[in-house]
Design a protein around this motif. Structure first.
Motif, PDB file in Angstrom:
ATOM      1  N   LYS A   8       0.833  -1.208   0.000  1.00  0.00           N
ATOM      2  CA  LYS A   8       0.000   0.000   0.000  1.00  0.00           C
ATOM      3  C   LYS A   8       0.870   1.260   0.000  1.00  0.00           C
ATOM      4  CE  LYS A   8      -3.509   2.386   2.682  1.00  0.00           C
ATOM      5  NZ  LYS A   8      -4.210   2.477   3.955  1.00  0.00           N
ATOM      6  N   LYS A   9       1.907   1.267   0.836  1.00  0.00           N
ATOM      7  CA  LYS A   9       2.778   2.434   0.951  1.00  0.00           C
ATOM      8  C   LYS A   9       3.533   2.695  -0.352  1.00  0.00           C
ATOM      9  CE  LYS A   9       6.423   4.457   3.705  1.00  0.00           C
ATOM     10  NZ  LYS A   9       7.620   4.203   4.453  1.00  0.00           N
ATOM     11  N   LEU A  10       4.084   1.655  -0.959  1.00  0.00           N
ATOM     12  CA  LEU A  10       4.827   1.833  -2.208  1.00  0.00           C
ATOM     13  C   LEU A  10       3.919   2.317  -3.337  1.00  0.00           C
ATOM     14  CD1 LEU A  10       7.393  -1.099  -2.295  1.00  0.00           C
ATOM     15  CD2 LEU A  10       7.887   1.314  -2.665  1.00  0.00           C
ATOM     16  N   LYS A  11       2.730   1.748  -3.429  1.00  0.00           N
ATOM     17  CA  LYS A  11       1.791   2.183  -4.475  1.00  0.00           C
ATOM     18  C   LYS A  11       1.372   3.633  -4.251  1.00  0.00           C
ATOM     19  CE  LYS A  11      -0.198  -1.859  -6.557  1.00  0.00           C
ATOM     20  NZ  LYS A  11      -1.433  -2.390  -7.099  1.00  0.00           N
ATOM     21  N   GLU A  12       1.076   3.992  -3.005  1.00  0.00           N
ATOM     22  CA  GLU A  12       0.718   5.382  -2.699  1.00  0.00           C
ATOM     23  C   GLU A  12       1.859   6.327  -3.063  1.00  0.00           C
ATOM     24  OE1 GLU A  12      -0.448   5.698   1.409  1.00  0.00           O
ATOM     25  OE2 GLU A  12      -2.390   4.750   1.040  1.00  0.00           O
ATOM     26  N   GLU A  13       3.073   5.914  -2.750  1.00  0.00           N
ATOM     27  CA  GLU A  13       4.241   6.737  -3.048  1.00  0.00           C
ATOM     28  C   GLU A  13       4.408   6.904  -4.569  1.00  0.00           C
ATOM     29  OE1 GLU A  13       9.049   6.805  -2.213  1.00  0.00           O
ATOM     30  OE2 GLU A  13       7.798   5.410  -1.077  1.00  0.00           O
ATOM     31  N   PHE A  14       4.203   5.812  -5.318  1.00  0.00           N
ATOM     32  CA  PHE A  14       4.314   5.915  -6.768  1.00  0.00           C
ATOM     33  C   PHE A  14       3.264   6.873  -7.324  1.00  0.00           C
ATOM     34  CE2 PHE A  14       2.739   4.805 -10.971  1.00  0.00           C
ATOM     35  CZ  PHE A  14       3.877   5.100 -11.722  1.00  0.00           C
ATOM     36  N   TRP A  15       2.002   6.695  -6.929  1.00  0.00           N
ATOM     37  CA  TRP A  15       0.938   7.527  -7.495  1.00  0.00           C
ATOM     38  C   TRP A  15       1.072   8.983  -7.055  1.00  0.00           C
ATOM     39  CZ3 TRP A  15      -0.803   5.982 -11.731  1.00  0.00           C
ATOM     40  CH2 TRP A  15      -0.958   4.625 -11.986  1.00  0.00           C
ATOM     41  N   THR A  16       1.595   9.222  -5.856  1.00  0.00           N
ATOM     42  CA  THR A  16       1.880  10.597  -5.431  1.00  0.00           C
ATOM     43  C   THR A  16       2.968  11.192  -6.317  1.00  0.00           C
ATOM     44  OG1 THR A  16       1.212  10.120  -3.163  1.00  0.00           O
ATOM     45  CG2 THR A  16       2.648  12.030  -3.493  1.00  0.00           C
ATOM     46  N   THR A  17       4.011  10.411  -6.566  1.00  0.00           N
ATOM     47  CA  THR A  17       5.099  10.863  -7.440  1.00  0.00           C
ATOM     48  C   THR A  17       4.574  11.146  -8.843  1.00  0.00           C
ATOM     49  OG1 THR A  17       6.709   9.609  -6.166  1.00  0.00           O
ATOM     50  CG2 THR A  17       7.356  10.221  -8.409  1.00  0.00           C
ATOM     51  N   PHE A  18       3.758  10.235  -9.373  1.00  0.00           N
ATOM     52  CA  PHE A  18       3.185  10.437 -10.702  1.00  0.00           C
ATOM     53  C   PHE A  18       2.333  11.702 -10.722  1.00  0.00           C
ATOM     54  CE2 PHE A  18      -0.135   9.801 -13.939  1.00  0.00           C
ATOM     55  CZ  PHE A  18       0.659   9.586 -15.058  1.00  0.00           C
TER      56      PHE A  18
END
Length: 153
Positions: A8-18
């Motif tokens: 969950k944390k990695l996906k959230e971090e990716f989508w925030t970055t995107f």
């Protein structure tokens, strides 16, 4: 193997970055837009992006529970297929009947990038380079095509 919380944390971090990468880009209609959660204005019609441990996908998804209406939505995209393809600059996969992971029937028009992982930060530039031009192209297409879908509002 990642824990559920790590995933969950990695996906959230990716989508925030995107999302941060896309923040300065206006829509084709010169409006501020949430690229990660793109709103088409039509119920049960979505432009979706996803990334997993094996691939990334961008799609037009029609989820209307009435199969007949879903088929009409899909048929409308079929009518606009030459314009969509011209705007995207590539052929996508067309699936009038698609069953998601939960067995729910949808219709989809998709493009996939294989052999990338959202869990590998070194793959993020590839993921962003894949998703960015395609969501911008979908927005460009939708800027003119959305009026053909007013009947579904």
């Amino acid at each position: 193997m990642y824990s559920r919380e790590e995933v969950k944390k990695l996906k959230e971090e990716f989508w925030t970055t995107f999302g941060q990468y896309m923040v300065g880009i206006a829509s084709s209609d010169s409006e501020k837009i949430n690229w990660v959660n793109y709103k088409t204005g039509i119920k049960q019609l979505y432009f979706r992006m996803d990334a997993s441990n094996k691939s990334a996908i961008i799609m037009i998804e029609m989820t209307h529970p009435d199969q007949g209406i879903r088929a009409l939505l899909y048929a409308q995209f079929e009518e606009l297929r030459p314009i969509l393809q011209d705007t995207l600059g590539e052929e996508w996969g067309w699936y009038p009947e698609y069953y998601d992971d939960y067995g729910k029937e949808t219709a989809r028009i998709v493009c996939t990038l294989d052999k990338v992982s959202v869990f590998k930060k070194e793959d993020w530039p590839k993921l962003i380079s894949f998703l960015k031009p395609r969501i911008i192209a979908l927005d460009e297409f939708w800027s003119t095509a959305k009026y053909a879908f007013d009947i579904f509002k």
